[in-house]
Scaffold this active site. Structure first.
Site, mmCIF file in Angstrom:
data_model
loop_
_atom_site.group_PDB
_atom_site.id
_atom_site.type_symbol
_atom_site.label_atom_id
_atom_site.label_comp_id
_atom_site.label_asym_id
_atom_site.label_seq_id
_atom_site.Cartn_x
_atom_site.Cartn_y
_atom_site.Cartn_z
ATOM 1 N N CYS A 133 -1.909 -7.874 -5.692
ATOM 2 C CA CYS A 133 -2.753 -7.446 -6.927
ATOM 3 C C CYS A 133 -2.726 -6.345 -7.766
ATOM 4 O O CYS A 133 -3.470 -6.064 -8.355
ATOM 5 C CB CYS A 133 -3.663 -7.560 -5.944
ATOM 6 S SG CYS A 133 -3.512 -5.619 -4.963
ATOM 7 N N ASN A 134 -1.587 -5.742 -7.576
ATOM 8 C CA ASN A 134 -0.891 -4.843 -7.795
ATOM 9 C C ASN A 134 0.339 -4.509 -8.774
ATOM 10 O O ASN A 134 0.889 -3.602 -8.742
ATOM 11 C CB ASN A 134 -1.450 -3.787 -7.116
ATOM 12 C CG ASN A 134 -1.402 -2.053 -7.777
ATOM 13 O OD1 ASN A 134 -2.190 -2.093 -8.504
ATOM 14 N ND2 ASN A 134 -1.459 -0.689 -8.066
ATOM 15 N N GLY A 172 -10.456 -9.352 1.408
ATOM 16 C CA GLY A 172 -12.366 -9.363 1.180
ATOM 17 C C GLY A 172 -12.665 -9.595 2.573
ATOM 18 O O GLY A 172 -13.439 -8.710 3.256
ATOM 19 N N GLU A 192 0.685 0.007 3.382
ATOM 20 C CA GLU A 192 -0.519 -0.693 3.883
ATOM 21 C C GLU A 192 0.369 -2.083 4.297
ATOM 22 O O GLU A 192 1.866 -1.943 3.501
ATOM 23 C CB GLU A 192 -1.014 -1.073 2.171
ATOM 24 C CG GLU A 192 -0.114 -1.722 0.974
ATOM 25 C CD GLU A 192 0.112 -2.678 0.910
ATOM 26 O OE1 GLU A 192 -0.845 -3.355 1.157
ATOM 27 O OE2 GLU A 192 0.192 -3.204 -0.161
ATOM 28 N N ASP A 193 0.036 -2.185 5.193
ATOM 29 C CA ASP A 193 0.663 -3.483 5.661
ATOM 30 C C ASP A 193 0.311 -5.056 5.110
ATOM 31 O O ASP A 193 1.979 -5.794 5.429
ATOM 32 C CB ASP A 193 0.136 -4.148 6.803
ATOM 33 C CG ASP A 193 0.108 -2.782 8.305
ATOM 34 O OD1 ASP A 193 1.189 -2.062 8.051
ATOM 35 O OD2 ASP A 193 -0.979 -2.646 9.070
#
Length: 411
Positions: free
Chosen positions: A51-52, A192, A113-114
């Site tokens: 996503c990044n 989500g 973050e995992d």
């Protein structure tokens, strides 16, 4: 020269979201592109697209040319212009260091973050299935994944909750008390689901929606029986809620101005999608507060600092792993030399013995003795430079020695 390991990708710290959302590989794009890279540009290739971030890791002899080819491919494939600082180009040790830091979460938007570790694992699996990842990339990524798991266990960093979803909820919480507020979560992938979980923990009335209804049912059950809304009823659900979280993998926007009725009460939207799920102009509507992934960069709290401090302490261990991989990588260049040398010794011995036996009249027993002496002598003469080569610590010296041996012994 050492076989080259390289990386070319987007610098998410310098590249605006408008560009990042355009350069995103879906699975079908990865399969097509990986096949093209390995057939035309490089020996091995792997795409990490999240996503990044979008990064292509590759192995090839002419690393500068390979990087230029891949950069050109990105610009043509996605029809974008990339400026210098928007691109990351790293080779060999620096590329290895970036991969290890990415795997442990130091290069993520949200430190530690995992999710990234699972994404790296998936990227390797897909490259293996496509056939673009071979001996070198598999070794490097296996080491990075194993090291990242060990790091998380040793540091306890995963116990400090700062996922992107968590930070997104925190961002909204700066302006609104979440308890008893209606919240709609659209898209039930990892981000989500986490967003829905965090909202439930804070006492919000959570409704979930996913293009696959069965997934909505599963997530609803997992989180204690949440209300579910069908995609066709989203407009009414948005009208009824105070908080909207979107985290889909849609290639285009799913929420436009026409989906947002004029409001007299505030609506807080957190768009966690990339490409973005929400049309940018929605943020200009009255009573609408729109945030996206880039807004999370503004968040800097004690937890993030704790994570960075914990993970920074592993830099010496990362350097040691880089040294181990570099030694292994160099050794893979020595092994074929050893095999070729053995074969060359056999060929020289065969020619020598054939000449001796043709020029002399030896008994079968005498021939056996001569053969043992000749073969042992030739092996011993070749063995000393090969042992010295294997024991060399300097990569540069070893590469020079390999070149000399190839020329001298015609290997």
């Amino acid at each position: 020269m050492l076989k080259n390991f390289g990386l070319i990708g987007l610098n998410h710290k310098e590249t605006p979201i408008e560009i990042r959302e355009k350069i995103h590989f879906y699975d079908k794009d990865k399969i097509e592109s990986l096949s093209y890279f390995s057939e035309n540009f490089v020996e091995e290739a792997l795409i990490l697209s999240t996503c990044n971030r979008t990064e292509i890791y590759f192995v090839g002899e002419n690393i500068d040319q390979a990087a230029a080819n891949i950069e050109g491919y990105l610009k043509d494939f996605f029809q974008v212009d990339l400026e210098g600082r928007q691109l990351i180009k790293l080779y060999n040790e620096e590329a290895l260091r970036h991969l290890f830091n990415t795997a442990i979460g130091l290069e993520s938007l949200i430190i530690g973050e995992d999710q990234i570790l699972g994404q790296i694992t998936d990227a390797q699996i897909l490259a293996i299935e496509v056939g673009s990842a071979g001996k070198y990339l598999n070794k490097v990524f296996r080491e990075a994944i194993t090291f990242a798991k060990w790091t998380k266990t040793q540091s306890g960093v995963s116990a400090i909750p700062v996922s992107i979803s968590y930070m997104g909820i925190r961002k909204i919480e700066e302006a609104l008390r979440l308890e008893n507020e209606k919240a709609l979560v659209i898209g039930l992938g990892d981000m989500g689901k986490l967003a829905a979980m965090y909202l439930v923990e804070r006492g919000a009335q959570v409704i979930v929606a996913n293009r696959t209804y069965e997934n909505s049912v599963k997530v609803s059950k997992d989180l204690g029986g949440l209300d579910i809304v069908h995609y066709k009823d989203l407009d009414q659900a948005i009208l009824d809620c105070k908080i909207l979280i979107t985290a889909t993998s849609s290639p285009h926007t799913i929420i436009k101005e026409k989906n947002i009725e004029p409001r007299t009460e505030d609506l807080y939207i957190m768009d966690l999608g990339l490409p973005r799920d929400v049309e940018a102009s929605v943020g200009d509507m009255d009573h609408v507060h729109l945030y996206d992934i880039d807004n999370l960069k503004e968040l800097s709290d004690e937890n993030l600092k704790k994570k960075k401090d914990l993970l920074d302490k592993f830099q010496p261990e990362i350097q040691e792993k880089i040294s181990e991989i570099t030694r292994w990588w160099t050794q893979t260049k020595v092994d074929p030399i050893m095999e070729s040398a053995d074969q060359r010794c056999k060929e020289i011995a065969d020619v020598t013995l054939n000449y001796i036996f043709r020029k002399t009249h030896l008994s079968h027993r005498e021939k056996g003795k001569v053969e043992k002496i000749v073969r042992a002598s030739i092996r011993r003469a070749m063995r000393e430079p090969l042992v010295a080569l294997k024991n060399m610590e300097s990569t540069e010296e070893k590469n020079i020695a390999i070149k000399v041996l190839k020329e001298v012994f015609d290997l």
